[in-house]
Design an enzyme around this catalytic site. Sequence first.
Site, PDB file in Angstrom:
ATOM      1  N   PRO A  23       0.839  -1.204   0.000  1.00 57.34           N
ATOM      2  CG  PRO A  23      -0.033  -1.077   2.155  1.00 57.34           C
ATOM      3  CD  PRO A  23       0.669  -2.000   1.226  1.00 57.34           C
ATOM      4  CE1 TYR A 181       1.131   8.682   8.920  1.00 54.08           C
ATOM      5  CE2 TYR A 181       1.463   6.486   8.038  1.00 54.08           C
ATOM      6  CZ  TYR A 181       1.627   7.847   7.934  1.00 54.08           C
ATOM      7  OH  TYR A 181       2.280   8.391   6.859  1.00 54.08           O
ATOM      8  NE  ARG A 322      10.729   5.192  -1.760  1.00 56.94           N
ATOM      9  CZ  ARG A 322      10.372   5.004  -0.498  1.00 56.94           C
ATOM     10  NH1 ARG A 322      10.246   3.761  -0.027  1.00 56.94           N
ATOM     11  NH2 ARG A 322      10.130   6.024   0.303  1.00 56.94           N
TER      12      ARG A 322
END
Length: 352
Positions: A23, A181, A322
Site C-alpha cells: 500500500p 500513525y 517503490r
Amino acid sequence: MSVLFSPLKIRDVSLKNRIVMSPMCQYSATDGFVSDWHIVHYGTRAVGGAGLVTVEATAVSPEGRITPGDLGLWDDKHIEGLSGIVKFVNRYGAAAGIQLAHAGRKASCARPWHGGKQLGLNEGGWDTVAPSEIPFQPGEREPRQLTRLGIQALVSRFREAATRALDAGFSVIEIHGAHGYLIHEFLSPLSNQRNDEYGGPFENRIRLLTEVVGAVRSVWPEGNPLFVRISSTDWTDGGWAIDESVMLAGILKELGVDLIDCSSGGNVYNAKIPAGPGYQVPFSEAIRKTGIMTSAVGFITDPQQAESIIKEQKADLVLLGRELLRNPYFALAAARQSGEDINWPEQYLRAK
C-alpha cells in the site's frame, strides 16, 4: 519451480504468487473519493502480474487522513469508486486488498510534492488526535489526547470501514499499525504517555490495536484474511522494539490475524534507520518463527532477492513498493527471467 510464483492460500483466498503490491499513498483523492488515477494505478499492477494488489492507506474518518488527498471509507458513498478498482484488479487475476488507517498526530499535512509539512488551520488543515499531547516533531500543533469515548468511537470507525470494504468487494483487509500513525502511536512508549488502561505497560499499549482487530474481525467474514502492518522497531532507545513485536504477533494470531506485514520506523522524526536492501527482512523472519505468516517489505528490488526471501522461509509474501512504481510489470519480467510460464493478459501476449 520458482517459489516466488507458487500459490498461497490464506483462509479462503488464493493468491497466484507471492508478489504483493505494498500500500502506497497516491494523495490523489478529493474528499476521500477514488479518481481516475487510482483506477489506472492499481489496475496496471494487476495487469503486471502481482498476486495481491493492496490499496493505499484509506482513512476511517476525515480527520484520520494524512493529507486532504487521501482515500477514505468513512462514508457509504466511497464504496462505489473502490468497487471499480476491485472489479478491474480481480478481472486480471489479482486479489484486492485495502489498508484501513488513521494518521493520528501525523494527519493534516500537505501532499509530499507540496512539501509535506503540517497544514495550518487557515490552510485547510485540521486538529489532530493522539494517545498523548505530544507532537510528532517540534513546531507542530499539539494533538488532542483521545478520551476513552473518543477511542471507542475510533474503534467503531474501523469496524464500519471494514463493513464498507466488504461491500466494495475486497477480499483482504490490512490494519495500519505502523509508521507513526495512530495505532503505532499507542504502541510506542515514546508517543504514548497515558496513565489509564491504554498506556503504560505493554498489555495496555496494545489495547487499541487488539480492540480494532476484534471489531474488524467481528464483521469481516471468516473466510477472508486479515493482515496487520506494524513497525517492528522504532529504531530508537526506549521505543517500540522487535521483542515486543514478537510478543504482539502471538496475541494477534489468537485474535484472528493471519499475517503480520513487517515494516519499521516512522514514529520518531529523527530516528537513524539503516535502510538498505532487505534491511527489514530479519524482522519478518523473527516474527514468522512465532507461527504466524509474515510479509517482508523494504528495498526489495530484484527477483532473485525476492525468491531467496521466500525460499529461505523468511517471509510468506514479499511486498514491493517503490520498485512497483518504477516497474509495474515486475512480476511478468521476473517470471520471464526465471523461466516461469505464467498467464499474461491477452492484449500483451505478443510481447511474451
